[in-house]
Enzyme design. Structure first.
Site, mmCIF file in Angstrom:
data_model
loop_
_atom_site.group_PDB
_atom_site.id
_atom_site.type_symbol
_atom_site.label_atom_id
_atom_site.label_comp_id
_atom_site.label_asym_id
_atom_site.label_seq_id
_atom_site.Cartn_x
_atom_site.Cartn_y
_atom_site.Cartn_z
ATOM 1 N N TRP A 125 0.832 -1.213 0.000
ATOM 2 C CA TRP A 125 0.000 0.000 0.000
ATOM 3 C C TRP A 125 0.863 1.258 0.000
ATOM 4 O O TRP A 125 0.386 2.351 -0.244
ATOM 5 C CB TRP A 125 -0.934 0.000 1.215
ATOM 6 N N ASP A 126 2.157 1.089 0.283
ATOM 7 C CA ASP A 126 3.105 2.206 0.272
ATOM 8 C C ASP A 126 2.932 3.050 -0.993
ATOM 9 O O ASP A 126 3.017 4.273 -0.962
ATOM 10 C CB ASP A 126 4.562 1.680 0.280
ATOM 11 N N GLU A 144 0.733 -2.549 12.701
ATOM 12 C CA GLU A 144 0.820 -4.017 12.630
ATOM 13 C C GLU A 144 1.125 -4.678 13.975
ATOM 14 O O GLU A 144 1.100 -5.896 14.070
ATOM 15 C CB GLU A 144 1.899 -4.419 11.611
ATOM 16 N N LYS A 153 2.937 0.753 16.219
ATOM 17 C CA LYS A 153 4.098 0.705 15.343
ATOM 18 C C LYS A 153 4.209 1.966 14.496
ATOM 19 O O LYS A 153 5.271 2.518 14.297
ATOM 20 C CB LYS A 153 3.978 -0.523 14.426
ATOM 21 N N GLN A 154 3.091 2.402 13.951
ATOM 22 C CA GLN A 154 3.135 3.503 12.979
ATOM 23 C C GLN A 154 1.799 4.222 12.959
ATOM 24 O O GLN A 154 0.796 3.706 13.458
ATOM 25 C CB GLN A 154 3.443 2.951 11.594
HETATM 26 C C1 BGC Z 1 4.982 -1.536 7.493
HETATM 27 C C2 BGC Z 1 3.957 -1.614 6.397
HETATM 28 C C3 BGC Z 1 4.636 -1.372 5.086
HETATM 29 C C4 BGC Z 1 5.775 -2.340 4.884
HETATM 30 C C5 BGC Z 1 6.556 -2.059 3.614
HETATM 31 C C6 BGC Z 1 6.075 -2.535 7.217
HETATM 32 O O1 BGC Z 1 7.069 -2.427 8.192
HETATM 33 O O2 BGC Z 1 4.399 -1.776 8.738
HETATM 34 O O3 BGC Z 1 2.949 -0.642 6.608
HETATM 35 O O4 BGC Z 1 3.727 -1.491 4.056
HETATM 36 O O5 BGC Z 1 6.663 -2.257 5.962
HETATM 37 O O6 BGC Z 1 7.104 -0.792 3.635
#
Ligand code: BGC
Length: 758
Positions: free
Chosen positions: A326-327, A468, A582-583
């Site tokens: 999804w990035d 996540e 996490k984010q």
């Molecule tokens: C992140 C995801 C991301 C992926 C690739 C993961 O560490 O939590 O949101 O899509 O890395 O960048």
């Protein structure tokens, strides 16, 4: 100076990082920033876009082509290599304006002779198969020089070996390496040709390489140089015969000559920068970091096909399986959408072209419609495994639910396609598969949803949001808001087709029978539950029950860490039972739907979530920068912007999750850096028919100047401390509405409008 990235010394411990930092690319391939004498041990890679391979039951990953730049130099029999030799001077330079990698090294031999090496390389934009290099040397006293240059087919693989049936041969002045991939037997061909005016040449074949051995009695002070053309073709290209095509490509290159190719390329990059550049006055490092971020996005974006997209680690290697996440849609797309919509369309076409993979995934889990892959490759099937992380303590694979439960991916795709339509006014993408994707994503959500009879509402249970560390939660605010957006989009898309494109509507109905679903989707839109701000605190709960988790500071959580690489999420992760995320999750939602929430709500949530966000993903900092700018916390925004924009310059990022290596470049952060400046500091908020600009520049920035495309109309915007100046391009055909400082401004072709906002 704000176009040059440079290292002025050689450091062995920077070999891996500099491979990423000095990457060049042209959307078809990426060539890591390594020295000519390096091999796979130093992670040399010519990483190919959209050519994937799987060996046994290891991860499928992108293929690296044989290295056509390998060049080893010997002076009086001694190897002149930064790895073993005596290095007097060394410089590695990336010119991000002209997209050229340069190297300058002076070695000394054991007898004290100085050997100077200069090289430069670039990847052609007009012929995306072509890599060019110029290499020269000069000695301080007469020496006997041997150069070995050719093709090294002993490539770096993480889960290989991918290349089989290797043939190394010579044909019409070219060295050729021909191989096939393990799984699908795709041909991969590299042809190398050089032009030189000195020395004697013999050809040497080793097991995995074919090299020209060039010997010369070098005189002091004379420059000996050669140029090299390397052409790469694979079965994913439309050529019938890859070897033929590669030989032809080199022949054309020789005909044109290095200097002409170089200046043509320079011009093409000038045109690209002309559309995209952002000029910051008053902050040279921020300027460089931002340009460098845009550089990375531009060198990896596929301009030649709608069948490829941008992987999470760009074209810097095989990390993360070369997969598209999804990035791309949420973090990289805005840059292209606002500066080069044709590339944005290509990226989204990739999702249209992989719809069948998403359909297969939905049906594999028992759902209807399209469930896009968490880690998507060429077919759209999910490359993500069920056990994606290894526990560092036990060495056991951990069951993770990225693949199964991050259903927001389908909404991210639908959102992005809809954004493309809103920002460009271009309906073609919807007609070329975009409408079908949105309908199939909406259908997927309907089949995934749970209707809570007691509460008379649709809910989304057992999902994982962007954060996540908290898997399998109910009603993740971000996910539910994105699904609502998908449902809103699907209604509008169906309406658009019905009223304007009846034929296409009927054809689509014939193909996927969606009419019977329309009322269901309408109902779901009406009664979908999206978590609302708490009436007294304004906080939006990240998911049901989040507030009952352990309240803990980030510091306390970190103090519990036993191994620096341990995974904080999953079943037993340290963060799982706590509120630490996490984010950006809720904060990302507030950014994407900024018009739905008040400033107070945004502020309350930023302040609540910021201290407990670990930023364990490189996607996080930019989101906090964006919202911080909007709520007036410009210093915070600046701090987070710089973290995002410098990530690939400093190499300051997570390298391992469990035992999994995740290093490489960070295109989502690169896109985030652009967003932080344009959507954050400049405060651009474009909707379907109006562009609002609400600037909040960092203290030391005197001004920023940038380009914008909206509905095909081009603008140059300059923002100073107290005014916004908009120049509408002479070629514009439509009037555009801007809102600046609550004032409505109409801009026609050729207009220059200055509005004071302070
Ligand atoms: C992140 C995801 C991301 C992926 C690739 C993961 O560490 O939590 O949101 O899509 O890395 O960048």
């Amino acid at each position: 100076m704000e176009w040059i990235v440079k290292d002025e010394k050689f450091h062995k411990n920077k070999i891996e990082h500099n491979g990423n930092k000095y990457l060049i690319g042209n959307g078809y391939m990426g060539y890591r920033g390594t020295m000519e004498e390096y091999t796979k041990d130093q992670l040399v890679a010519c990483n190919l876009s959209n050519v994937y391979d799987k060996v046994g039951n290891k991860w499928r990953e992108p293929v690296n082509a044989p290295n056509g730049l390998i060049t080893r130099l010997y002076c009086n029999g001694e190897p002149m290599s930064v790895l073993s030799g005596e290095v007097l001077e060394h410089e590695q330079v990336l010119d991000i304006k002209n997209v050229v990698h340069k190297r300058h090294t002076i070695f000394t031999t054991s007898k004290g002779a100085r050997v100077e090496v200069n090289s430069e390389r670039f990847l052609s934009l007009s012929n995306i198969h072509l890599l060019c290099m110029k290499y020269s040397l000069r000695v301080s006293e007469p020496c006997s020089i041997v150069l070995e240059t050719g093709i090294d087919a002993d490539v770096w693989d993480i889960n290989g070996p991918h290349l089989e049936e290797l043939t190394l041969r010579v044909e019409s002045d070219n060295l050729l390496a021909e191989a096939v991939t393990h799984e699908k037997r795709y041909e991969v061909v590299v042809a190398e040709r050089i032009e030189r005016t000195f020395g004697e040449e013999t050809i040497e074949r080793q097991q995995n390489s074919i090299l020209r051995k060039i010997s010369v009695k070098a005189e002091a002070g004379i420059e000996y140089s050669f140029v090299k053309y390397v052409s790469v073709f694979t079965a994913q290209d439309e050529e019938k015969d890859c070897s033929e095509a590669a030989l032809r490509s080199n022949a054309v290159a020789v005909e044109k000559g290095y200097d002409q190719l170089f200046s043509d390329n320079k011009e093409l990059w000038r045109q690209r920068w002309e559309k995209a550049d952002v000029v910051i006055e008053g902050d040279d490092y921020a300027q460089l970091a931002l340009r460098y971020s845009m550089y990375h996005l531009m060198i990896i974006a596929p301009t030649h096909t709608g069948r490829a997209s941008i992987p999470a680690r760009g074209l810097s290697g095989q990390v993360y399986k070369g997969a598209i996440f999804w990035d791309t849609e949420i973090f990289m797309l805005p840059f292209f959408l606002h500066t080069n919509p044709q590339i944005a369309k290509n990226l989204l076409k990739y999702r249209c072209n992989t719809l069948d993979g998403a359909r297969r995934k939905a049906s594999e889990y028992g759902y209807r419609g399209a469930f896009y892959a968490w880690e998507s490759q060429d077919s759209g099937d999910d490359a993500c495994t069920y056990f994606n992380v290894t526990d560092v303590f036990t060495g056991r694979p951990m069951r993770t639910y990225f693949r199964d439960k991050q259903i927001h991916i389908s909404a991210d795709v639908a959102y992005a396609i809809w954004q493309y339509y809103l920002m460009t006014g271009d309906e073609s993408l919807l007609l070329e598969g975009g409408a079908e994707v949105i309908i199939e994503c909406a259908r997927f959500f309907y089949s995934y949803a749970y209707f809570n009879m007691g509460k008379n509402r649709y809910e989304l249970l057992d999902v994982t949001g962007p954060d996540e560390y908290h898997e399998r939660v109910n009603n993740n605010a971000y996910t539910n808001a994105m699904v609502r957006c998908t449902l809103e989009a699907v209604m509008k898309v169906i309406d658009l087709l019905r009223t304007k494109y009846k034929k296409e509507y009927d054809e689509l109905e014939e193909k996927i029978y969606f009419e019977d679903d329309i009322d269901k989707l309408k109902d779901m839109l009406k009664r979908l539950y999206v978590p609302e701000p708490d009436a007294s605190t304004g906080i939006i709960e990240q998911f049901d029950g989040y507030k009952r988790l352990e309240d803990i500071t980030l510091k306390e959580l970190k103090s519990r860490i036993l191994n620096p690489n341990e995974y904080l999420g999953g079943g037993n992760g340290l963060a799982t039972a706590t509120k630490v995320l996490k984010q950006a999750d809720v904060v990302l939602m507030l950014n994407l739907f900024k018009d739905r929430y008040s400033m107070e709500i945004k502020k309350a949530n930023w302040e609540y979530y910021e201290p407990i966000t670990e930023h364990g993903s490189s996607l996080s900092a930019c989101v906090y920068a964006l919202l911080a700018a909007e709520i007036g916390k410009v210093d915070w925004a600046y701090k987070y912007f710089m973290k995002t924009a410098t990530i690939d310059l400093t190499g300051d990022s997570k390298q391992y999750v469990g035992t999994l290596y995740i290093g490489g470049t960070h295109p989502a952060s690169n896109g985030g850096a652009w967003m932080a400046v344009i959507l954050g500091f400049a405060g651009v908020n474009a909707s379907q028919d109006v562009i609002t600009i609400n600037p909040r520049l960092p203290e030391k920035w005197e001004s920023i100047k940038f380009k914008l495309v909206h509905e095909g109309q081009k603008f140059e915007v300059k923002i100073t401390k107290d005014a916004v100046v908009i120049k509408a391009d002479n070629s514009n055909s439509m009037e555009e509405t801007f809102i600046i400082a609550n004032e409505k401004i109409m801009c026609r072709s050729g207009d220059i409008k200055e509005i004071r906002y302070q």
